[in-house]
Design a protein around this motif. Sequence first.
Motif, PDB file in Angstrom:
ATOM      1  N   ASP A  85      32.759  28.990  48.574  1.00 41.43           N
ATOM      2  CA  ASP A  85      33.744  29.999  48.951  1.00 41.43           C
ATOM      3  C   ASP A  85      35.132  29.559  48.467  1.00 41.43           C
ATOM      4  O   ASP A  85      35.949  30.375  48.018  1.00 41.43           O
TER       5      ASP A  85
ATOM      6  N   VAL B 222      35.816  27.930  45.873  1.00 39.73           N
ATOM      7  CA  VAL B 222      35.921  28.149  44.424  1.00 39.73           C
ATOM      8  C   VAL B 222      36.182  29.631  44.138  1.00 39.73           C
ATOM      9  O   VAL B 222      37.032  29.992  43.323  1.00 39.73           O
ATOM     10  N   VAL B 223      35.447  30.482  44.860  1.00 42.78           N
ATOM     11  CA  VAL B 223      35.608  31.927  44.663  1.00 42.78           C
ATOM     12  C   VAL B 223      37.017  32.367  45.081  1.00 42.78           C
ATOM     13  O   VAL B 223      37.680  33.139  44.383  1.00 42.78           O
ATOM     14  N   ALA B 224      37.484  31.853  46.208  1.00 42.03           N
ATOM     15  CA  ALA B 224      38.798  32.272  46.716  1.00 42.03           C
ATOM     16  C   ALA B 224      39.909  31.833  45.770  1.00 42.03           C
ATOM     17  O   ALA B 224      40.878  32.563  45.547  1.00 42.03           O
TER      18      ALA B 224
ATOM     19  N   LYS C 195      39.594  31.518  42.622  1.00 42.36           N
ATOM     20  CA  LYS C 195      39.475  32.385  41.458  1.00 42.36           C
ATOM     21  C   LYS C 195      40.193  33.712  41.644  1.00 42.36           C
ATOM     22  O   LYS C 195      40.928  34.154  40.764  1.00 42.36           O
ATOM     23  N   THR C 196      40.000  34.335  42.801  1.00 45.33           N
ATOM     24  CA  THR C 196      40.644  35.638  42.998  1.00 45.33           C
ATOM     25  C   THR C 196      42.131  35.459  43.298  1.00 45.33           C
ATOM     26  O   THR C 196      42.958  36.182  42.768  1.00 45.33           O
ATOM     27  N   GLU C 197      42.450  34.475  44.119  1.00 46.69           N
ATOM     28  CA  GLU C 197      43.857  34.261  44.468  1.00 46.69           C
ATOM     29  C   GLU C 197      44.696  34.029  43.209  1.00 46.69           C
ATOM     30  O   GLU C 197      45.758  34.604  43.036  1.00 46.69           O
TER      31      GLU C 197
ATOM     32  N   ASN D 268      43.665  34.368  39.957  1.00 50.25           N
ATOM     33  CA  ASN D 268      43.229  35.058  38.757  1.00 50.25           C
ATOM     34  C   ASN D 268      42.739  34.072  37.686  1.00 50.25           C
ATOM     35  O   ASN D 268      43.101  34.159  36.519  1.00 50.25           O
ATOM     36  N   VAL D 269      41.942  33.111  38.112  1.00 53.22           N
ATOM     37  CA  VAL D 269      41.385  32.117  37.182  1.00 53.22           C
ATOM     38  C   VAL D 269      40.360  32.843  36.300  1.00 53.22           C
ATOM     39  O   VAL D 269      39.484  33.529  36.806  1.00 53.22           O
TER      40      VAL D 269
ATOM     41  N   ARG E  97      51.712  29.916  47.857  1.00 51.87           N
ATOM     42  CA  ARG E  97      51.376  30.238  49.252  1.00 51.87           C
ATOM     43  C   ARG E  97      52.032  29.229  50.194  1.00 51.87           C
ATOM     44  O   ARG E  97      52.574  29.596  51.236  1.00 51.87           O
TER      45      ARG E  97
ATOM     46  N   VAL F  69      41.584  26.446  51.436  1.00 53.20           N
ATOM     47  CA  VAL F  69      41.613  25.948  52.812  1.00 53.20           C
ATOM     48  C   VAL F  69      41.478  27.108  53.786  1.00 53.20           C
ATOM     49  O   VAL F  69      40.744  27.037  54.773  1.00 53.20           O
ATOM     50  N   SER F  70      42.168  28.205  53.484  1.00 56.99           N
ATOM     51  CA  SER F  70      42.170  29.282  54.473  1.00 56.99           C
ATOM     52  C   SER F  70      40.917  30.138  54.409  1.00 56.99           C
ATOM     53  O   SER F  70      40.650  30.902  55.323  1.00 56.99           O
ATOM     54  N   VAL F  71      40.098  30.011  53.360  1.00 58.81           N
ATOM     55  CA  VAL F  71      38.868  30.802  53.321  1.00 58.81           C
ATOM     56  C   VAL F  71      37.675  30.036  53.879  1.00 58.81           C
ATOM     57  O   VAL F  71      36.718  30.639  54.356  1.00 58.81           O
ATOM     58  N   CYS F  72      37.715  28.735  53.834  1.00 57.76           N
ATOM     59  CA  CYS F  72      36.516  27.929  54.111  1.00 57.76           C
ATOM     60  C   CYS F  72      35.859  28.316  55.433  1.00 57.76           C
ATOM     61  O   CYS F  72      36.445  28.157  56.500  1.00 57.76           O
TER      62      CYS F  72
ATOM     63  N   TYR G   4      41.548  20.533  55.318  1.00 56.32           N
ATOM     64  CA  TYR G   4      42.839  20.504  56.011  1.00 56.32           C
ATOM     65  C   TYR G   4      43.922  20.214  54.983  1.00 56.32           C
ATOM     66  O   TYR G   4      43.745  19.369  54.098  1.00 56.32           O
TER      67      TYR G   4
END
Lengths: 738, 179
Positions: free
Chosen positions: B18, B20-22, B24-26, B28-29, B123, B133-136, B142
């Motif tokens: 998650d 890695v995905v977050a 990517k979207t955050e 724009n990788v 951020r 960190v905030s999606v995990c 931490y």
Amino acid sequence: MNKTVSRRKFLKISGATIGLLAASGTVGSLVKKTNAFTEKKKGGVNGIQKIPTFCDLCFWKCGAIAYIKDGELWKLEGNPEDPLSNGRLCPRGTGGVGAMYDPDRLKAPLIRKSERGKEQWVEVTWDEAFTYIADKMNKIKADYGPEAMAYFVHGIGGNFIKHLMKAYGTPNITAPSFAQCRGPRDIGFRLTFGEDVGSPERTDIKNSKCLVLIGSHLGENMHNTQVQEFAEMNDNGGSIIVVDPRFSVAAGKAKYYLPIKPGTDIALLLAWMKVIVDENLYDKEYVDKYGFGFEQFKAEISQYTPEWAYAETGIEPELIRASAREMAKYRPATLIHSGRHTTWYGDDTQRSRAIALLNALMGSWGRKGGYFYPAMMSVPGYPYPPYPKPEKGKVDNPGNTIYPFATEGHDTITNGVREATITGKPYPIKGWFTYGTNLMYAMPNQDETIKAIQNLDLLVVTDVLPSELAGWADVVLPESVYLERYDDLNVELFREPFTALRQPVLDSPNEQKPNWWIAKKLADKLGLGHFFPWNDIEEYLSKRLTAAGLSLDELKKKGIIRGEKKPVYFEEGVPAEFNTPSKKIEFYSLQLAEKGHDPVPKYTKHQEPPSGSFRLIFGRSPVHTFSKTQNNRILADMSDENELWINHNAAMRLGIKSGDYVRLKNQDGVVSNKVKVKATERIRHDCVYMTHGFGHNSKMLKQAFLKGASDSQMITKYKIDPLMGGTGMNINFVTIEV
Amino acid sequence: MARFGMVIDTKKCVGCMDCVVACKTENNVPEGFNRDWITTDVKGTFPTVKMQIRTERCNHCDNPPCVDCCPCGASHVHDLGGVVLVHHDKCSGCKACIAACPYDARFIHPDGYADKCTFCIHRVEQGMDPACVSVCPTHCMYFGDLDDPNSSVSKLLNSRKYRALISEAGTKPQIYYLD
Ligand code: SF4
Ligand code: SF4
Ligand code: SF4
């Protein structure tokens, strides 16, 4: 040391290819957006908008917030107000952006123009598609009766078409989520406690002090709330016991790992229960108060010693005893997880019943840290006119005679409908309407599915992507993805009551339409328009919400409205009522005995793979759902093919190593697409494992086409559960073709 | 002065990607690239197996060879929190930093510059955690100020056993893994 990295492409490009990429001017955008999207952008709002909705990458329905930047979808986050996501989506949900921007999406309605399965269509208007479908459906009704149409559905998006099918007059509405998934579990628990565990499950994982996972691979299986709670109970020092032929992610966190021989779980469960009863470790007060037939149960299980179970399961007697005692130490906060995908060997309802009984011994049903009693908001259904009453009963299980516990009026057996479509008995099925389910992947034995399809006068497939099933359709209806549509309200049974809204965050790029629109328009064509007395979905939603004292405007702003917390445990005042014939927890089931089945679960040996063969088992990837996400470019970047897990020594004997490509051949001679080997210490020697949903052969899925192998293709053999009609699928054996 | 770092509890991480995905979207990788990744270490023989799963990324080293070797002044240490960043417009794409980094943390973005984890400084400067960190879903990551003894990261390092990766390379990595 065995190192796996999820950045293959990342490593690959640090070489020479990078120059090529840069030179060819590849744009650095995440997922290339179609022209339609780029055009939309011009009219879009500048800056960032946040719109709440709920996720559809799986059926868990987590509350999400879509971030729209300059008119384009930027990212998806969890809605902090939502008790399912708690502000954090799972990797699939986070990657939902890739579902919307998938360049291979269905764009316009299609009508087949050559023979079935050839994937050749003409694009038509919606009106032409509806006229075609309505003509066929009217003819089927005239010739065979409305019961000859069957509806296969998955997910909340299917509700409006379901309503249409009921208005049309068919009782044959069915979902693979029953007979190919959670059915045995639901029936096993219902036979024991009088209720099932539901979805989302009523498992109180976060408060459990000891969690027992039997084949459930939480962490790889990403049911969001469950994984969050699993991490929480682990962090709180909870004890974890994992039973799995594969050393799963969860096994890596376990105090006790039991590397069981596949197919022998019931032997382990019986031996555990014997140890717990013999050593008086069970909750005697609870069992005395709520149990029925405990003495008969006790006598029946007395034969199953850990030494006996060792011979079956391969689990050392001392490990069986130690793990049984560990469970008892924490009761009633010991949760033996019911699992979800439970169609394994054909005796799955009895295995689920054994799991239910072990929970009963722990006194965990109805208790904190066990199974809570879920609550739900009261949101009345839309006041529709009454449906016509079908003249004929359901086709799958006439009069409940074949599968006595797949209760009429509740769930319908997909494979029963398929069988009737092939044989024409007890009556012919001539039309299939499907929504959101790729039956070629969801059901075992693809040949039987194709055979059934060849008997149809009409196959309509409604989906967002050109799945394998769409390849066989007469009409393909392109649906808007979840981020572009309203759906029915999510009013779920859970720890606390809530109502959630799915709403569009952007427009559909082409001719795609939402399911409610499809259902309503087709109803008009069929002369069933009076069953859809609302003008549009907002009117429908408003009416339901107003009746519940809620407002659509508020829900549009918040995405979710939570109700008042209610007691969820016996100790909080939930009445300990059990909806079984004895009104108690049935350790001994007279219902089962009456129908000629074992009143207490018994162990039956299953066939073992012949030498040189492996049992094929399958499971989930954290970044994929069923067969519907492999084409999502973001999720494919995480995992674009599945791997064949094989024990390291077994691989050496075969002369194969990690990274090699091999094919599987099953007992019926079916050969798979090529799949990458993962030789590992994390699996037994007698089985091989792969994640489900890969090996697509729909050419229109340009990303997923022929990536990895399909377990579904290898599952030609299945064993039907005599209690409820579920299809046990872990009984296929494969050899490895180098 | 703040010194940003991460503490990752491997006991909780399930390797779900998650993070890695977050990222990517955050950020724009682009397709085919990731700024963070998952490593799984497996030891032992079946069924006696030990496994560690962890999420990895640029370590925002205190002694960053990628900065020292950069001929263009593109790779630099940010004013806030010691975060190692790249000025895209100054970067020539020469890949010296890629060769210098012992963690394989960098790649060349299709637009031609060296790219990697930024600790989501955009951020962090707004008071938020990095996207990963905030999606995990397991809350195993931490982020915070290692110089502040009251931060969650400092407290965890004071109370649990930890290690950094390839510390022998001497780059003074600022991501710590709890066993
Ligand atoms: S569990 Fe994941 S995919 Fe399923 S609804 Fe939640 S965020 Fe979406
Ligand atoms: S999101 Fe969290 S649990 Fe998942 S892989 Fe990343 S660090 Fe681990
Ligand atoms: S991990 Fe690599 S890129 Fe990051 S600061 Fe250290 S040396 Fe530089």
